[in-house]
Design a protein around this motif. Sequence first.
Motif, PDB file in Angstrom:
ATOM      1  N   TYR A 128      45.017  46.432  41.160  1.00  0.00           N
ATOM      2  CA  TYR A 128      44.947  45.576  42.153  1.00  0.00           C
ATOM      3  C   TYR A 128      46.086  45.252  42.940  1.00  0.00           C
ATOM      4  CZ  TYR A 128      40.923  43.756  39.591  1.00  0.00           C
ATOM      5  OH  TYR A 128      39.658  43.756  39.289  1.00  0.00           O
ATOM      6  N   ILE A 129      47.215  45.754  42.302  1.00  0.00           N
ATOM      7  CA  ILE A 129      48.503  45.918  43.046  1.00  0.00           C
ATOM      8  C   ILE A 129      48.846  47.478  43.321  1.00  0.00           C
ATOM      9  CG2 ILE A 129      51.014  45.747  43.203  1.00  0.00           C
ATOM     10  CD1 ILE A 129      50.575  42.905  41.703  1.00  0.00           C
ATOM     11  N   SER A 130      48.885  48.133  44.169  1.00  0.00           N
ATOM     12  CA  SER A 130      48.863  49.355  44.416  1.00  0.00           C
ATOM     13  C   SER A 130      50.406  49.743  44.936  1.00  0.00           C
ATOM     14  CB  SER A 130      47.845  50.235  45.128  1.00  0.00           C
ATOM     15  OG  SER A 130      47.929  49.754  46.463  1.00  0.00           O
ATOM     16  N   ILE A 131      51.129  50.690  44.286  1.00  0.00           N
ATOM     17  CA  ILE A 131      52.325  51.166  44.800  1.00  0.00           C
ATOM     18  C   ILE A 131      52.472  52.553  45.085  1.00  0.00           C
ATOM     19  CG2 ILE A 131      54.641  51.414  43.647  1.00  0.00           C
ATOM     20  CD1 ILE A 131      53.768  49.120  41.612  1.00  0.00           C
ATOM     21  N   THR A 181      57.442  55.588  44.572  1.00  0.00           N
ATOM     22  CA  THR A 181      58.342  54.437  44.881  1.00  0.00           C
ATOM     23  C   THR A 181      58.365  53.533  43.552  1.00  0.00           C
ATOM     24  OG1 THR A 181      56.676  53.235  45.914  1.00  0.00           O
ATOM     25  CG2 THR A 181      58.146  54.490  47.307  1.00  0.00           C
ATOM     26  N   GLU A 182      57.605  53.742  42.576  1.00  0.00           N
ATOM     27  CA  GLU A 182      57.391  52.748  41.262  1.00  0.00           C
ATOM     28  C   GLU A 182      58.650  52.325  40.825  1.00  0.00           C
ATOM     29  OE1 GLU A 182      56.433  55.992  41.607  1.00  0.00           O
ATOM     30  OE2 GLU A 182      53.954  55.940  41.000  1.00  0.00           O
ATOM     31  N   ILE A 183      59.598  53.346  40.631  1.00  0.00           N
ATOM     32  CA  ILE A 183      61.139  52.934  40.261  1.00  0.00           C
ATOM     33  C   ILE A 183      61.802  51.755  40.742  1.00  0.00           C
ATOM     34  CG2 ILE A 183      62.277  54.827  40.960  1.00  0.00           C
ATOM     35  CD1 ILE A 183      62.737  53.506  37.548  1.00  0.00           C
ATOM     36  N   PHE A 184      61.414  51.752  42.207  1.00  0.00           N
ATOM     37  CA  PHE A 184      61.906  50.893  43.103  1.00  0.00           C
ATOM     38  C   PHE A 184      61.385  49.531  43.168  1.00  0.00           C
ATOM     39  CE2 PHE A 184      63.156  55.162  44.687  1.00  0.00           C
ATOM     40  CZ  PHE A 184      64.595  54.994  44.170  1.00  0.00           C
ATOM     41  N   VAL A 185      59.790  49.518  43.299  1.00  0.00           N
ATOM     42  CA  VAL A 185      59.320  48.448  43.781  1.00  0.00           C
ATOM     43  C   VAL A 185      58.401  47.903  42.786  1.00  0.00           C
ATOM     44  CG1 VAL A 185      59.409  49.004  46.282  1.00  0.00           C
ATOM     45  CG2 VAL A 185      57.652  49.712  45.076  1.00  0.00           C
ATOM     46  N   SER A 186      58.112  48.609  41.559  1.00  0.00           N
ATOM     47  CA  SER A 186      57.115  48.061  40.597  1.00  0.00           C
ATOM     48  C   SER A 186      57.635  46.799  40.288  1.00  0.00           C
ATOM     49  CB  SER A 186      57.037  48.850  39.424  1.00  0.00           C
ATOM     50  OG  SER A 186      56.092  48.405  38.228  1.00  0.00           O
ATOM     51  N   PRO A 187      56.623  45.652  40.186  1.00  0.00           N
ATOM     52  CA  PRO A 187      56.923  44.474  39.747  1.00  0.00           C
ATOM     53  C   PRO A 187      56.898  44.226  38.123  1.00  0.00           C
ATOM     54  CG  PRO A 187      54.752  44.542  40.257  1.00  0.00           C
ATOM     55  CD  PRO A 187      55.231  45.910  40.428  1.00  0.00           C
ATOM     56  N   ILE A 188      56.642  45.288  37.654  1.00  0.00           N
ATOM     57  CA  ILE A 188      56.887  45.469  35.937  1.00  0.00           C
ATOM     58  C   ILE A 188      58.304  45.970  35.641  1.00  0.00           C
ATOM     59  CG2 ILE A 188      56.128  46.402  33.818  1.00  0.00           C
ATOM     60  CD1 ILE A 188      53.227  46.529  35.118  1.00  0.00           C
TER      61      ILE A 188
END
Length: 113
Positions: free
Chosen positions: A81-84, A88-95
Motif C-alpha cells: 500500500y506504501i510503495s517505495i 531508495t528503501e534505505i533512505f525513505v522506508s518508514p520502517i
Amino acid sequence: MVGSLWGIWHAPYCLVFLPETDIQTVLPVSRAIFVIVLIITMIFWTVMFIELYRVTKSIWPGVVLHMVEDSLINPLVISGYISIVAGTEIFVSPIIGIITSILYLFVGLGIRT
C-alpha cells in the motif's frame, strides 16, 4: 546500549522467522545485513522511546507506539500500500529508513529539551 539490546532482542525473529519476501520488500539485502541495519535503526529510535518514558513515567506510550508501527506501518509497506522506489528503501522506508530514523532521533531530542 538499550537500543543495541532492543535490536539484538529482535534478531532471532529477523534471522529465523521473518519471511524472506518481507525482508526484501522492506530492504533488499541479506538477513545478516538487515539485522545490522535494524539494530542501528533501533539505536536511533531508542532515544525517543526513552524520552517518552522519562516524561510520562510510563511504558504505555512506547507500547502504543510500537503497536502502531507493527500493526499499521509495517503491513502498509509489506502489503504494497506504501510503495517505495527501488534503491531508495534505505533512505525513505518508514520502517527502517535513514530519514525516518533521524526523525525519530530528533523527536526524542526535542522531547528531551
